[in-house]
Design a protein around this motif. Structure first.
Motif, PDB file in Angstrom:
ATOM      1  N   MET A  89       0.835  -1.174   0.000  1.00 12.52           N
ATOM      2  CA  MET A  89       0.000   0.000   0.000  1.00 12.52           C
ATOM      3  C   MET A  89       0.885   1.244   0.000  1.00 12.52           C
ATOM      4  O   MET A  89       1.567   1.541   0.975  1.00 12.52           O
ATOM      5  CB  MET A  89      -0.898  -0.026   1.218  1.00 12.52           C
ATOM      6  CG  MET A  89      -2.154   0.750   0.983  1.00 12.52           C
ATOM      7  SD  MET A  89      -3.418   0.337   2.184  1.00 12.52           S
ATOM      8  CE  MET A  89      -4.324  -0.929   1.321  1.00 12.52           C
ATOM      9  N   GLY A 147      -0.169   4.364  -1.910  1.00  9.60           N
ATOM     10  CA  GLY A 147      -0.911   5.608  -2.043  1.00  9.60           C
ATOM     11  C   GLY A 147      -2.396   5.321  -2.092  1.00  9.60           C
ATOM     12  O   GLY A 147      -2.819   4.218  -2.420  1.00  9.60           O
ATOM     13  N   MET A 148      -3.187   6.325  -1.712  1.00  5.76           N
ATOM     14  CA  MET A 148      -4.645   6.195  -1.764  1.00  5.76           C
ATOM     15  C   MET A 148      -5.187   7.505  -2.276  1.00  5.76           C
ATOM     16  O   MET A 148      -5.936   8.190  -1.605  1.00  5.76           O
ATOM     17  CB  MET A 148      -5.177   5.873  -0.375  1.00  5.76           C
ATOM     18  CG  MET A 148      -4.779   4.496   0.088  1.00  5.76           C
ATOM     19  SD  MET A 148      -5.959   3.866   1.270  1.00  5.76           S
ATOM     20  CE  MET A 148      -6.289   2.257   0.576  1.00  5.76           C
ATOM     21  N   TYR A 164      -7.559  11.461  -0.895  1.00  5.33           N
ATOM     22  CA  TYR A 164      -6.722  12.595  -0.471  1.00  5.33           C
ATOM     23  C   TYR A 164      -7.522  13.843  -0.135  1.00  5.33           C
ATOM     24  O   TYR A 164      -7.049  14.717   0.570  1.00  5.33           O
ATOM     25  CB  TYR A 164      -5.693  12.938  -1.555  1.00  5.33           C
ATOM     26  CG  TYR A 164      -4.514  11.999  -1.598  1.00  5.33           C
ATOM     27  CD1 TYR A 164      -4.426  10.910  -0.743  1.00  5.33           C
ATOM     28  CD2 TYR A 164      -3.468  12.213  -2.482  1.00  5.33           C
ATOM     29  CE1 TYR A 164      -3.340  10.055  -0.791  1.00  5.33           C
ATOM     30  CE2 TYR A 164      -2.372  11.363  -2.535  1.00  5.33           C
ATOM     31  CZ  TYR A 164      -2.320  10.284  -1.688  1.00  5.33           C
ATOM     32  OH  TYR A 164      -1.243   9.451  -1.741  1.00  5.33           O
ATOM     33  N   GLU A 208     -12.585  12.256   1.290  1.00  2.76           N
ATOM     34  CA  GLU A 208     -13.754  11.418   1.081  1.00  2.76           C
ATOM     35  C   GLU A 208     -13.577  10.103   1.839  1.00  2.76           C
ATOM     36  O   GLU A 208     -12.475   9.578   1.919  1.00  2.76           O
ATOM     37  CB  GLU A 208     -13.931  11.052  -0.404  1.00  2.76           C
ATOM     38  CG  GLU A 208     -13.886  12.195  -1.369  1.00  2.76           C
ATOM     39  CD  GLU A 208     -12.481  12.493  -1.861  1.00  2.76           C
ATOM     40  OE1 GLU A 208     -11.525  12.275  -1.078  1.00  2.76           O
ATOM     41  OE2 GLU A 208     -12.344  12.977  -2.999  1.00  2.76           O
ATOM     42  N   ILE A 218     -13.312   6.247   2.117  1.00  2.10           N
ATOM     43  CA  ILE A 218     -12.981   5.210   1.132  1.00  2.10           C
ATOM     44  C   ILE A 218     -12.906   3.854   1.836  1.00  2.10           C
ATOM     45  O   ILE A 218     -11.856   3.228   1.886  1.00  2.10           O
ATOM     46  CB  ILE A 218     -11.645   5.513   0.420  1.00  2.10           C
ATOM     47  CG1 ILE A 218     -10.559   5.929   1.441  1.00  2.10           C
ATOM     48  CG2 ILE A 218     -11.797   6.575  -0.638  1.00  2.10           C
ATOM     49  CD1 ILE A 218      -9.154   5.868   0.869  1.00  2.10           C
ATOM     50  N   PRO A 219     -14.055   3.405   2.390  1.00  2.00           N
ATOM     51  CA  PRO A 219     -14.015   2.146   3.141  1.00  2.00           C
ATOM     52  C   PRO A 219     -13.568   0.962   2.288  1.00  2.00           C
ATOM     53  O   PRO A 219     -13.803   0.934   1.080  1.00  2.00           O
ATOM     54  CB  PRO A 219     -15.463   1.950   3.598  1.00  2.00           C
ATOM     55  CG  PRO A 219     -16.279   2.795   2.681  1.00  2.00           C
ATOM     56  CD  PRO A 219     -15.412   3.964   2.320  1.00  2.00           C
ATOM     57  N   MET A 220     -12.894   0.014   2.933  1.00  2.00           N
ATOM     58  CA  MET A 220     -12.588  -1.273   2.300  1.00  2.00           C
ATOM     59  C   MET A 220     -13.791  -2.181   2.579  1.00  2.00           C
ATOM     60  O   MET A 220     -14.109  -2.460   3.728  1.00  2.00           O
ATOM     61  CB  MET A 220     -11.320  -1.850   2.930  1.00  2.00           C
ATOM     62  CG  MET A 220     -10.945  -3.227   2.418  1.00  2.00           C
ATOM     63  SD  MET A 220      -9.704  -4.032   3.511  1.00  2.00           S
ATOM     64  CE  MET A 220      -8.235  -3.104   3.104  1.00  2.00           C
ATOM     65  N   GLN A 221     -14.454  -2.611   1.496  1.00  2.00           N
ATOM     66  CA  GLN A 221     -15.752  -3.269   1.692  1.00  2.00           C
ATOM     67  C   GLN A 221     -15.644  -4.691   2.242  1.00  2.00           C
ATOM     68  O   GLN A 221     -16.556  -5.168   2.900  1.00  2.00           O
ATOM     69  CB  GLN A 221     -16.531  -3.296   0.360  1.00  2.00           C
ATOM     70  CG  GLN A 221     -16.955  -1.934  -0.127  1.00  2.00           C
ATOM     71  CD  GLN A 221     -17.900  -1.205   0.835  1.00  2.00           C
ATOM     72  OE1 GLN A 221     -18.626  -1.830   1.598  1.00  2.00           O
ATOM     73  NE2 GLN A 221     -17.858   0.112   0.810  1.00  2.00           N
ATOM     74  N   PRO A 254     -13.059  -6.606   4.225  1.00  2.00           N
ATOM     75  CA  PRO A 254     -11.833  -6.947   4.975  1.00  2.00           C
ATOM     76  C   PRO A 254     -11.784  -8.422   5.361  1.00  2.00           C
ATOM     77  O   PRO A 254     -10.695  -8.950   5.614  1.00  2.00           O
ATOM     78  CB  PRO A 254     -11.913  -6.045   6.214  1.00  2.00           C
ATOM     79  CG  PRO A 254     -13.349  -5.690   6.349  1.00  2.00           C
ATOM     80  CD  PRO A 254     -13.897  -5.647   4.955  1.00  2.00           C
ATOM     81  N   GLN A 255     -12.921  -9.094   5.366  1.00  2.00           N
ATOM     82  CA  GLN A 255     -12.906 -10.527   5.709  1.00  2.00           C
ATOM     83  C   GLN A 255     -12.106 -11.350   4.702  1.00  2.00           C
ATOM     84  O   GLN A 255     -11.666 -12.466   5.010  1.00  2.00           O
ATOM     85  CB  GLN A 255     -14.329 -11.085   5.874  1.00  2.00           C
ATOM     86  CG  GLN A 255     -15.260 -10.910   4.677  1.00  2.00           C
ATOM     87  CD  GLN A 255     -16.029  -9.602   4.715  1.00  2.00           C
ATOM     88  OE1 GLN A 255     -15.434  -8.515   4.847  1.00  2.00           O
ATOM     89  NE2 GLN A 255     -17.336  -9.678   4.569  1.00  2.00           N
ATOM     90  N   ILE A 313      -9.155 -10.626   3.771  1.00  2.00           N
ATOM     91  CA  ILE A 313      -7.781 -10.683   4.292  1.00  2.00           C
ATOM     92  C   ILE A 313      -7.604 -11.992   5.048  1.00  2.00           C
ATOM     93  O   ILE A 313      -6.572 -12.658   4.941  1.00  2.00           O
ATOM     94  CB  ILE A 313      -7.492  -9.495   5.233  1.00  2.00           C
ATOM     95  CG1 ILE A 313      -7.693  -8.170   4.502  1.00  2.00           C
ATOM     96  CG2 ILE A 313      -6.077  -9.592   5.802  1.00  2.00           C
ATOM     97  CD1 ILE A 313      -7.624  -6.958   5.437  1.00  2.00           C
ATOM     98  N   ILE A 326      -1.195  -7.271   3.951  1.00  2.00           N
ATOM     99  CA  ILE A 326      -1.301  -5.904   3.441  1.00  2.00           C
ATOM    100  C   ILE A 326      -0.315  -5.050   4.222  1.00  2.00           C
ATOM    101  O   ILE A 326      -0.312  -5.087   5.449  1.00  2.00           O
ATOM    102  CB  ILE A 326      -2.728  -5.347   3.625  1.00  2.00           C
ATOM    103  CG1 ILE A 326      -3.742  -6.270   2.944  1.00  2.00           C
ATOM    104  CG2 ILE A 326      -2.823  -3.927   3.089  1.00  2.00           C
ATOM    105  CD1 ILE A 326      -5.165  -5.750   2.992  1.00  2.00           C
ATOM    106  N   GLY A 335       1.541  -1.141   4.473  1.00  2.00           N
ATOM    107  CA  GLY A 335       1.766   0.233   4.043  1.00  2.00           C
ATOM    108  C   GLY A 335       3.229   0.597   4.197  1.00  2.00           C
ATOM    109  O   GLY A 335       3.895   0.102   5.100  1.00  2.00           O
TER     110      GLY A 335
END
Lengths: 338, 338
Positions: free
Chosen positions: A249, A251-252, A256, A259, A261-264, A266-267, A269, A276, A278
């Motif tokens: 990870m 950049g997102m 910026y 807004e 930007i949820p990760m829909q 995560p299960q 993972i 994951i 960063g």
């Protein structure tokens, strides 16, 4: 008196930034004191991380101060020196900021690096053989670590970082699949940069459509993903991720301006035993020599392809930066200062 | 003829599971053939992973077949043997399922393990010195890898896995903070298991409130998180995560019935340079000897505390399992079968 034209940040953006956040300022170049070096900057690098610095508040780095020269990487030439390690005519790379001249106390270790332009163009030290190249190298080599035959996906594939990720993945025997905005960028990613496939995300406005396109481009699933964007692109990739896949990870850009930007999912993972991670490349200086050696050799021998989008003159920097945030650039975004 | 009472899965849950998904069945114990061992199961282990197996569809493991004995770990005693490696009276651990007797082809490597009950109670091989203990050990030691003085948080802290995570973190000089449901569990986590603090998540229905409670319990932020739950607990922890923090993702019980459980702030993975890793302990058999050695020594010397909630008789298994999913158990949930 030599006039140094600079761009200052004069206000913080509320949501999307605009040209009004910046101001062109003329300053005098002061006389050198002992140990100092004066650099005439030739190119300024514009990079997405600068958007984060424009915000107030906690992040991994201190915010860009108001009414001061914007932070930025530069390459240039020494035009005056009171330091034994640098002489007039030396080509150098440093963090010169959005300005034409840079006065540096060059006794501080690492603030200014001499570079060799015999086989590598000066501007490449801001792209393929600079921070963007090493960023791609770190995420690919140290986090994704692809095996031959695996599939690596990268978003913003036509950018300086994305282009490095894909080409370094191909060099390791992996399949490289890009995501980019528009048919021209996608064509360049495949035809010039040598990716196996590139998906125009603008043709896929929702997760389902994007995920279907990824399934076609990645018939054996996704083993590694280099994230520059976030949002629904991340969700769509995760739906195609293989067991034991890795996400670097970096950049997102989609978040910026604040807004959500949820990760829909995560299960995934857990169910795919993903990793994951960063990272910020400036915290891994120990890998730079190894990374720059590989990247420099590839560029010098013509095996590594890259494009540059060059804005002309310091006054054009704000508009060029706003364009970069909207994906208007093609490859590395630079500003020519001389 | 010996009657073997079993629990079968007879239908798949739509959302929340119920007792109607299970059925008590009586079967005859067949005669042994060469190489086989008959085990009288003494305890059955009930674990959250079983909920995932009840669903149809892709996950990391094949679904539990319908009209067959539910999968599950068991400990028991050999009551008949046609295998040279096992004799009547041996205490064994295996995957006997939800039933009173288990007929095993014991020539298959690893299906049945003899255990020593001199210093360790038989039931502990299903908890502290079994799969839950090793699960906690793997996530803590191999993913979180806490340094002395760091803070480790674990959800479902009063459970068999959570209790191991906290006690192993303390043994490594870290601060251990639990999350559990209700004041009784929280008291036990601190007073019996020796955690530094425990937060009753039922008192904190939203992310903001939970995050404030975590700030108080973790004044130096969170360096490691062992995830058993998902949902808003994960969001609240991420808001308090330190730079370079690690999340071991072991379970997401809040999403087992198919509810969406988005991660609200994935950009924190980047800004805090976090590492998140999902794992399944059965894929890391290479660590079991090392983990069991540490856990077994701690239990045998009385340094490791754990509780068991014991349901009585095979017929009680479905209700006990549904209670486990709602957090009604205290520590390791077992079913006594004899």
């Amino acid at each position: 008196m030599t006039v140094n034209r600079q761009i200052h940040l004069v206000s913080r953006p509320q949501g999307e930034p605009s040209a009004a956040n910046f101001k062109l300022v003329e300053a005098a170049v002061p006389a050198l004191t002992e140990g100092q070096v004066l650099v005439r900057n030739h190119y300024l690098s514009l990079d997405p991380y600068m958007r984060g610095r424009m915000n107030e508040g906690k992040s991994y780095a201190a915010p860009q101060p108001l009414d001061a020269v914007m932070i930025g990487g530069t390459v240039g030439e020494v035009v005056d020196s009171k330091n034994d390690h640098f002489k007039v005519g030396d080509k150098v790379v440093g963090m010169g900021g959005w300005q034409e001249y840079q006065l540096v106390d060059a006794n501080q270790r690492g603030v200014l690096q001499k570079v060799d332009t015999t086989h590598i163009p000066l501007s490449a030290y801001l792209g393929a053989v600079g921070m963007p190249g090493v960023t791609g190298w770190y995420g690919l080599v140290k986090i994704i670590d692809p095996k031959p035959g695996e599939t690596v996906v990268v978003s913003a594939a036509s950018g300086a970082v994305g282009g490095a990720v894909g080409q370094l993945a191909k060099a390791r025997g992996a399949r490289a699949v890009g995501l980019a905005g528009g048919p021209d960028k996608c064509r360049q990613v495949v035809e010039e940069l040598g990716f196996d496939a590139c998906i125009d995300y603008k043709q896929h406005p929702d997760v389902k459509s994007l995920s279907t396109a990824l399934k076609e481009a990645c018939p054996k699933g996704i083993d590694g993903y280099f994230e520059n964007v976030g949002g629904i692109i991340l969700d769509a990739v995760m739906l195609r991720a293989n067991a034991f896949s890795r996400i670097a990870m970096c950049g997102m850009i989609s978040g910026y301006n604040g807004e959500p930007i949820p990760m829909q999912y995560p299960q995934l993972i857990l169910s795919n035993r993903m990793k994951i991670e960063g990272f910020i490349v400036s915290e891994h200086m120990e890998v730079w020599p190894e990374a720059l050696k590989e990247l420099g050799t590839l560029v010098a021998t013509g095996k590594f392809k890259y494009r540059e989008t060059v804005a002309d003159g310091i006054a054009s920097a704000p508009e060029a930066f706003l364009g970069l945030l909207k994906g208007k650039n093609f490859g590395k975004q630079l500003v020519k200062l001389i």
